[in-house]
Design a protein around this motif. Sequence first.
Motif, PDB file in Angstrom:
ATOM      1  N   GLN A  99      -0.667   2.626  -4.110  1.00  0.00           N
ATOM      2  CA  GLN A  99      -1.282   4.237  -4.487  1.00  0.00           C
ATOM      3  C   GLN A  99      -1.607   4.011  -5.256  1.00  0.00           C
ATOM      4  O   GLN A  99      -2.984   4.630  -5.039  1.00  0.00           O
ATOM      5  N   LYS A 131      -5.372   1.775  -4.983  1.00  0.00           N
ATOM      6  CA  LYS A 131      -6.137   2.804  -4.142  1.00  0.00           C
ATOM      7  C   LYS A 131      -6.840   3.998  -4.794  1.00  0.00           C
ATOM      8  O   LYS A 131      -8.110   4.454  -4.382  1.00  0.00           O
ATOM      9  N   THR A 132      -6.026   5.069  -6.116  1.00  0.00           N
ATOM     10  CA  THR A 132      -7.111   5.502  -6.797  1.00  0.00           C
ATOM     11  C   THR A 132      -7.875   5.176  -7.527  1.00  0.00           C
ATOM     12  O   THR A 132      -8.898   5.869  -8.518  1.00  0.00           O
ATOM     13  N   TRP A 159       0.368  -1.401   0.048  1.00  0.00           N
ATOM     14  CA  TRP A 159      -0.328   0.280  -0.295  1.00  0.00           C
ATOM     15  C   TRP A 159       1.231   0.884   0.322  1.00  0.00           C
ATOM     16  O   TRP A 159       0.527   2.215  -0.575  1.00  0.00           O
ATOM     17  N   THR A 160       1.849   1.123   0.213  1.00  0.00           N
ATOM     18  CA  THR A 160       2.812   2.470   0.739  1.00  0.00           C
ATOM     19  C   THR A 160       3.226   2.769  -0.480  1.00  0.00           C
ATOM     20  O   THR A 160       4.044   4.078  -1.136  1.00  0.00           O
ATOM     21  N   SER A 161       3.639   1.719  -1.752  1.00  0.00           N
ATOM     22  CA  SER A 161       4.048   1.633  -2.785  1.00  0.00           C
ATOM     23  C   SER A 161       3.745   2.048  -3.885  1.00  0.00           C
ATOM     24  O   SER A 161       2.295   2.650  -3.341  1.00  0.00           O
ATOM     25  N   GLN A 162       4.373   2.359  -5.300  1.00  0.00           N
ATOM     26  CA  GLN A 162       3.782   3.787  -5.900  1.00  0.00           C
ATOM     27  C   GLN A 162       2.259   3.037  -6.882  1.00  0.00           C
ATOM     28  O   GLN A 162       0.670   2.776  -7.155  1.00  0.00           O
TER      29      GLN A 162
END
Lengths: 141, 418, 359
Positions: free
Chosen positions: B128, B131-132, B122-125
């Motif tokens: 991210q 998530k959008t 979830w912290t990766s590009q």
Amino acid sequence: MKRRTFTNLFLGGSLAGTIGSFLYPVIRYLLPPKQSEAGVASITAAKSGELAPNTSKIFKFGSTPGILVNTPEGELRAFVAICTHLTCTVVYESDSESLFCPCHNGRFDLSGNVISGPPPAPLEALEVKIVGEDIIVSKKS
Amino acid sequence: MKKIYIERILSGLFIPLSLVFFLQSKALADECINCHRELDDELKVPAEAFQMDVHQKFGLNCTTCHGGNAEEGDIDVAKDKSFKGVPLRKDIPEFCGSCHSNSLYMRKFNPNLRFDQLELYWTSQHGQLLKTGDTKAAVCTDCHGIHGILEPSHPKSWVFPWNVPATCGHCHSNKEYMKDYSISVSQTEDYKQSVHAKALLEKKDLSAPVCNDCHGNHGAAPPEVTSIGFVCRQCHPSAGELFSESPHKAAYDELGISECEACHGNHKILPPSDEMLGTGEGAVCIECHDPESEAYKIATTIKDELDDFKSKMLNAENKLERADKQGVEVSDAKFRLQEAHTALIQVRNLTHSFSLDKIEEKIKEGTNIIAEVSEAGDSALREATFRKRGLIIATFFIFLLAIALLFKIKQIEKKIPQ
Amino acid sequence: MRNLTQKIFVYLDSRLMLSKIGEFAQKKKVPEHKHSFWYYFGGICLFLFIIQVITGILLLLYYKPTMDSAYESIQFIMSQVKFGWLIRSVHSWTANILIGAIFIHMFSAFFIKAYRPPRDLTWITGFFLLLIFMAFGFSGYLLPWNELSFFATRVGTDIAGTLPLIGKTLKTFILGGPDVSGATITRFFWLHIAILPFFTLVFLGLHILLVQILGMSKPIGLSEAKVREVPFFPNFILKDALGWMLILTLVGILCVFFPWELGKKADIFATTPLGIKPEWYFTFMFTTLKLVPAHFLFVEGEMLAIFGFLIGGLIWLLVPYLDRKAGMEKKSPGFSLLGLIVLLYIIIMTALTYLYPNL
């Protein structure tokens, strides 16, 4: 001088010259050379007391570099100084008390085992013997 | 009479037979696989691929992830209430994470395995973007495979080091796929030309870095400009340390220039050449330094001294080669020359310090070694000449002797007329 | 001065019958005809052998026959010992020239039919000398313990191991174990400096003795008019010496301009490099084995070839008894043809090894 005598003298003289040009190399060959014997099943790497504890010395072992380490506890250890990754020469790092390869950060402990980095195998250990004043390093049998 | 025997035989066989059937049915319990194996194309693939899957080795089967009843042959019965079917792309991370983030569950199979992959993701590009709502971003199955997932340590796994460029490149080199994003699509091609790719793909050196070594695995993101130097330092500590002690560090930090990348590139890291130094063509120094600056002068000096050192070394090397060709044994001198080579590598490394003093000191060390080698080379060449002279002398005497013999033979034959 | 020499001569003569030997030497004659050029080759072989003994004894001073030191001791001889490079290169070059000379000597004796009785024993001892010298070459080749010699030895002994029944035992005996190792160096060294020299002493002694007793063989059917006899001492021996001088010059040039290489130290764990082959005098057999088809009827091709060589060798050995015509002083063109075929075969097979190394 008679022809015959000339021929005989000529023969004798050139025979002596030829024999001389063969004897000369043979006699030089028989006299021992400066380095008294062939390198290297074993070699005198250093003299006793030459290395302080926690220091090292690189020496020539046959056609490969070797490293003699005087551990902080005062024990003498020797290895073939070629890193098992890409054959750079390892160095001894006194503050980490390990053998370090500066090329890609490979690190070995004082038994030659890989502690970290890319080397795939341990360093080849060599046998150390103290004979009188000499520290003799030889291949492990 | 016969009837009784037949009855007895049949009833006697009943128990073993039913046992066999029972066991058979247990063995055939994976009706999912059995049925899918009979289908075509993309419906057949899961059944076949799963045979090699790492999950299968741990005793897991289709129902572990997809739910349903594996013992039922009838589709409608098999796809019962627990059946989850094919998960949507956006749900795949959670789908996999439902087991892989559960440490109590995972340690039943491999206590060693990490369970923070989902968190990192979830912290990766990629995470991210997902998530959008952008489902084009990579999810677990894009890199690890879907049904034939192998352990990362297996050479055929999509995430085994030498397969990683192709795995990442699958999307990142695809111009069409990446057209909505503002990043280049040349990374894989660039990387393949690099010295790292040569080490990994040609020399099979598994310690050579590949995409995830610099970008991270699950928390994949391009390192920030200021941290590129730290990343390279993982394997190249010496160059990094020297750089940090040099005047360039403060300057680069102020200008916001990434350390190693400025001169060496990021993906297309070619083997460095001496032409990068100095002020000639191909030099990187002149990209910043003006011809009137002090730095320009230092750069020129460094290059000149390095070139001088190299030519001396080449000279000594040539002497040894010439002597070797003429048959003189020079392996001891060649060994010493190796040390000069090491000094040269160290000088090249020291260029990262940009300190003329340090460089000159090392060059001096190397020059002394080369002087020794050169001396040995000269002595070997003298030996080669000595041998030729010796041969001439010996041949001269032999020649004389041969002529003397001829005379003697003639003389004797005259004496004894035949 | 003359008195002293005379006194020494009288002393030795009364104990060693020197004057009798002298008489014999004076009487010894060598026939001279259009083919007598070939007579020189026996003496050349002897001369080269003596060079080998001398250089071999010198090398023995510095060579160390163990896995850890063999290669290093040769490197030491080549680089540190004064004229070591010369002694070693002479030994290596002369070994090859000697074997070449032996082949020439053997074939010239064959074509001149020198093997016909009573010289059959000379031929037989000569045959064994050929085997002994090929064994000298094979054993000596391993001693520097470099890559080429290690693998050539392995290939050679592998072939010996394929012989039926005795093969495995033979191979283990030769190698001193299951594979080429330090024990092999010891064994080959033992062979090279003790066993083979001893047998050479026996067979060469017999061979030379027989030549002295029986004299030189003349070609069959040569008319008396075309032959004249020259005394061995001093005529023939001076010409012999001339030939030896030329050979010495040749060896000297070879050693200075083409010194024998050191090679890379043998690594017993390394994989066999491509194109490995034995020394040139074995290559005709080696290439035969490579070219022979895998199976011929129901027999394995290699086995057939090996037996072929064994039978061939046996025939070659027994030629004095098979060539009846020659035994009766009659021309035997059949056997000349046989000799020619064998010679051509050896030459062609040897050439093929080098022209087409990737067969």
